[in-house]
Write an enzyme that holds these catalytic residues in place. Structure first.
Site, PDB file in Angstrom:
ATOM      1  N   CYS A 279      -9.404 -11.286   5.447  1.00  0.00           N
ATOM      2  CA  CYS A 279      -8.213  -9.961   5.808  1.00  0.00           C
ATOM      3  C   CYS A 279      -6.982 -10.779   5.818  1.00  0.00           C
ATOM      4  CB  CYS A 279      -8.568  -9.197   6.924  1.00  0.00           C
ATOM      5  SG  CYS A 279      -7.543  -7.948   7.122  1.00  0.00           S
TER       6      CYS A 279
ATOM      7  N   HIS B 146     -13.094  -1.644   2.651  1.00  0.00           N
ATOM      8  CA  HIS B 146     -12.281  -2.580   3.680  1.00  0.00           C
ATOM      9  C   HIS B 146     -10.749  -2.025   3.649  1.00  0.00           C
ATOM     10  CE1 HIS B 146     -10.922  -6.874   5.212  1.00  0.00           C
ATOM     11  NE2 HIS B 146      -9.592  -6.018   4.554  1.00  0.00           N
ATOM     12  N   GLU B 147     -10.323  -1.772   2.432  1.00  0.00           N
ATOM     13  CA  GLU B 147      -8.799  -1.249   2.387  1.00  0.00           C
ATOM     14  C   GLU B 147      -8.750   0.077   2.909  1.00  0.00           C
ATOM     15  OE1 GLU B 147      -6.980  -3.508   1.925  1.00  0.00           O
ATOM     16  OE2 GLU B 147      -7.883  -5.099   1.033  1.00  0.00           O
TER      17      GLU B 147
ATOM     18  N   HIS C 228      -8.509   0.311   6.744  1.00  0.00           N
ATOM     19  CA  HIS C 228      -7.048  -0.231   7.162  1.00  0.00           C
ATOM     20  C   HIS C 228      -6.291   1.223   7.420  1.00  0.00           C
ATOM     21  CE1 HIS C 228      -6.676  -4.426   7.302  1.00  0.00           C
ATOM     22  NE2 HIS C 228      -7.190  -4.727   5.978  1.00  0.00           N
TER      23      HIS C 228
HETATM   24 ZN    ZN Z   1      -7.752  -6.501   5.541  1.00  0.00          ZN
END
Ligand code: ZN
Length: 179
Positions: A104, A146-147, A150
């Site tokens: 990341c 993953h995104e 966020h």
């Molecule tokens: Zn990330």
């Protein structure tokens, strides 16, 4: 002008906030077009394959993803199209999980092995205000999760229960070389 040095790092409270959705007018605006261009540039400079707006201190539901087979950070991956997603919604299509080594840009220097559902459906609005649905599996499904995490204030390290699977990048590289 923001550059890759402006990517927020873990510990910054903005990374832990739930991001706000975009309105249609906001998506159409010139300001947003400039923001998207800036995100591509910052992501490229940093050698990333995805970037979410909260990582550059904008707590809004926007992320960009582009996998590049020539990536130094992720050798061996397949290239993907460019994805610009606003207000994404995710559904897990299976209980089956897959593990991938994730990194990341907000957690520089570390890699972690994360298990996530291996088939997902993602709905989002693109930069032309079109509604999109994607069914994804493999590493791309991991990158999308993953995104989108966020945008919910979550980081991949939250998902690692076995801390032996959290490594410094230099050790990760050694591990791969010895395979
Ligand atoms: Zn990330």
């Amino acid at each position: 002008m923001l550059g890759h040095k402006d990517i927020l790092k873990m510990g910054n409270p903005i990374l832990r906030k739930i991001a706000q959705p975009f309105s249609e007018d906001e998506i159409k605006s010139n300001e947003t077009k400039i923001l998207v261009e800036r995100m591509w540039k910052i992501m490229e400079e940093a050698g990333g394959i995805g970037l979410a707006a909260p990582q550059i201190a904008i707590s809004k539901q926007l992320a960009v993803i582009r996998l590049d087979e020539s990536s130094d950070r992720y050798p061996g991956i397949d290239s993907s199209p460019e994805y610009v997603m606003f207000n994404p919604r995710i559904q897990h299509l299976t209980e089956d999980t897959q593990g991938h080594w994730e990194g990341c840009l907000s957690i520089p220097g570390l890699r972690g092995y994360v298990e996530r559902p291996n088939k997902i459906s993602v709905d989002f609005t693109d930069q032309n205000l079109e509604s999109k649905n994607l069914i994804l599996d493999g590493f791309l499904a991991t990158v999308f999760q993953h995104e989108i995490d966020h945008l919910k204030g979550k980081l991949y390290v939250d998902l690692i229960s076995n801390k032996e699977l959290l490594l410094y990048e230099e050790e990760f590289i050694k591990l791969n070389e010895n395979k």
